[in-house]
Enzyme design. Structure first.
Site, mmCIF file in Angstrom:
data_model
loop_
_atom_site.group_PDB
_atom_site.id
_atom_site.type_symbol
_atom_site.label_atom_id
_atom_site.label_comp_id
_atom_site.label_asym_id
_atom_site.label_seq_id
_atom_site.Cartn_x
_atom_site.Cartn_y
_atom_site.Cartn_z
ATOM 1 N N SER A 309 5.826 0.186 -2.996
ATOM 2 C CA SER A 309 4.907 -0.919 -3.202
ATOM 3 C C SER A 309 3.474 -0.505 -2.819
ATOM 4 C CB SER A 309 5.385 -2.142 -2.408
ATOM 5 O OG SER A 309 4.681 -3.295 -2.771
ATOM 6 N N ASP A 427 12.921 -6.688 -10.347
ATOM 7 C CA ASP A 427 11.730 -6.844 -9.511
ATOM 8 C C ASP A 427 10.821 -7.914 -10.101
ATOM 9 O OD1 ASP A 427 9.653 -6.624 -7.774
ATOM 10 O OD2 ASP A 427 9.271 -4.495 -8.109
ATOM 11 N N HIS A 455 12.862 -5.452 -5.926
ATOM 12 C CA HIS A 455 11.699 -4.845 -5.275
ATOM 13 C C HIS A 455 12.108 -3.981 -4.086
ATOM 14 C CE1 HIS A 455 7.406 -4.472 -4.643
ATOM 15 N NE2 HIS A 455 7.554 -4.796 -3.372
#
Length: 519
Positions: A309, A427, A455
């Site tokens: 991320s 995600d 995610h």
């Protein structure tokens, strides 16, 4: 390990509220009461506790959840506390395994010609032209020789010279007029134009656009397999917003058992790192400088960066700053190659006390969006791995500090390091189109999509992720054979070619043997 303000007062109020609610619920039947007394009072108490702490924060003008590490720099069980700046302490998990066998890297690996020309025009169009041969090997097998798991889907990518429609290629200037869409015939000079065609002189000439910026990359990069028995290999794991180094538990244990040296830091305000109470401590540049210091402290000759991320941006920053030391890189749900800029219309722009009141709702939303399934296992993973467990002040400062205008498409297109992109199909934070766009911009990229992941794919599917990462670490491009040197022979003359042709066409006229020779 943490000291929390207002904890005693809020805990007492929560207990009182839970007792009163439980007493009221005894009016219902025994079965229903058993469920409600266990579930609803805890939820309501948590929400009311958060609400009361937010009110106290607003009334006293003090931030809640001020955390500081109790220990400073005493290493214990693979954990170290590194002071990157005065008063700024980061927790780092550093595992140096005891290798029974140390193997020096002997193979030279494969060499890849990294030649590309990046042109940016004033209207924002980007034109990438690959001039060299890129590594075209695919990651189709695991380290044990078997095929990939069924939960893995491979996305085919086109070459950068034939990019998808989002990349605009400027029109080439042409001095001739083509007839039809296939361009099979051209109007010759001095001939009359065919019916339906206009004279070239009557057409307005297109003005050649001048590029705003041109970047030319020309280098040779050697890529070799990185084994756990190689002492010159180090793995760096960097988490994103709201996480901690504990989210990499499945990967740290797996690769340390294989002999790899692993390093995983906690970002400032996360995990057991110190949490400064100024928003400037959580800007991208402040956090990137922390990661630079950690990298320079533990770096080896061949380093592999693994980011998740927001942590992917720090990996990209380090790969751009230290291209010779970064051997490979992994991006897990990192998003597209766009410059970072905080959103003006975001819930994280609300005051800290309001965010603190909404923290149970935010945690519930993160559970729904961050995991493909929302069962007891996922809730336990969040609790054990210390994910999304930061103060409202740190969360607000982290989201508003994501300003990095240099990290645009050109910045990513300049990278010459091979990159593995891992994306969770479910995600909801990062669409798969963004990772596809990233793979198109990068010079050497392999995109893998896990069907059962979201995610937090490295927590949901640790085994497939570890398999993909290990296979990528061991990958190296094929070594091309050296070009053969052509022998420089004297060219034949016209007479010699004629004689050779006649010798082939006519049968050989041998002299008949005499009687003396026959005897």
């Amino acid at each position: 390990m943490f000291l929390c303000s207002y904890s005693n007062l809020t805990r007492e109020l929560a207990c009182m509220i839970q007792v009163h609610i439980a007493a009221c619920l005894h009016l219902f039947s025994s079965d229903l009461c058993g469920f409600l007394c266990d579930y609803i009072p805890c939820r309501l108490a948590a929400m009311l506790t958060s609400f009361l702490e937010g009110l106290l924060c607003c009334f006293t003008s003090k931030s809640t959840n001020i955390v500081v590490p109790v220990e400073t720099s005493e290493p214990a069980d693979g954990y170290e506390f590194v002071e990157v700046k005065p008063g700024r302490i980061l927790r780092v998990r550093h595992i140096t395994p005891d290798r029974p066998v140390v193997e020096e890297p002997t193979g030279l690996g494969g060499s890849v010609s990294c030649k590309r020309k990046i042109t940016v025009y004033r209207n924002g169009q980007l034109f990438i032209e690959n001039l060299g041969d890129r590594a075209s090997a695919e990651l189709k097998s695991c380290q044990n020789g078997e095929t990939e798991p069924n939960s893995t889907v491979e996305v085919e990518l086109t070459d950068c010279g034939k990019l998808s429609p989002p990349v605009s290629i400027p029109e080439a200037r042409s001095d001739c007029v083509t007839a039809g869409n296939n361009g099979a015939s051209e109007t010759a000079a001095g001939e009359a134009p065919a019916a339906g065609q206009t004279d070239q002189s009557q057409q307005p000439r297109k003005r050649r656009r001048k590029p705003k910026r041109t970047v030319v990359i020309d280098c040779e990069r050697k890529i070799s397999a990185c084994k756990g028995t190689h002492p010159d290999v180090a793995l760096f794991f960097i988490h994103g917003v709201g996480g901690s180094l504990d989210i990499w538990g499945g990967q740290l244990d797996f690769f340390s058992r294989l002999g790899y040296e692993v390093i995983a830091p906690d970002l400032a305000g996360h995990g057991a790192s110190s949490a400064p109470q100024i928003p400037a401590a959580y800007t991208f540049y402040a956090l990137a400088e922390d990661m630079r210091i950690i990298f320079k402290r533990y770096a080896r000759k061949r380093n592999i960066l693994i980011g998740h991320s927001y942590g992917v941006s720090f990996c990209t920053f380090l790969a751009h700053e230290y291209p010779e030391q970064i051997h490979k890189m992994v991006m897990i749900n990192g998003g597209g190659p766009t410059a970072l800029e905080p959103s003006l219309c975001s819930i994280f722009n609300l005051p800290t006390c309001v965010l603190h009141c909404l923290s149970p709702l935010l945690a519930w939303c993160f559970l729904k969006a961050g995991f493909a399934r929302q069962g007891a296992r996922e809730k336990q993973l969040l609790k054990e791995n210390n994910a999304f467990n930061v103060s409202s002040f740190v969360l607000r400062a982290m989201m508003s500090g994501q300003y990095w205008p240099e990290g645009d498409e050109v910045y990513h297109a300049e990278l010459t390091v091979p990159v593995l992109l891992v994306h969770g199909m479910h995600d909801k934070f990062v669409p798969v189109e963004e990772d596809q766009r990233m793979a198109e911009i990068l010079l050497m990229a392999f995109l893998k999509v896990l069907e059962d992941g979201s995610h937090m794919v490295m927590m949901e599917c640790p085994d497939p992720v570890n398999t993909l990462l290990h296979e990528f670490f061991l990958w190296e491009p094929p070594t091309l054979p050296a070009p053969k040197k052509e022998s420089k022979t004297r060219p034949e003359t016209a007479k010699a070619r004629t004689d050779n042709a006649q010798a082939i066409a006519e049968p050989s006229k041998a002299r008949p043997a005499t009687a003396k020779q026959a005897q």
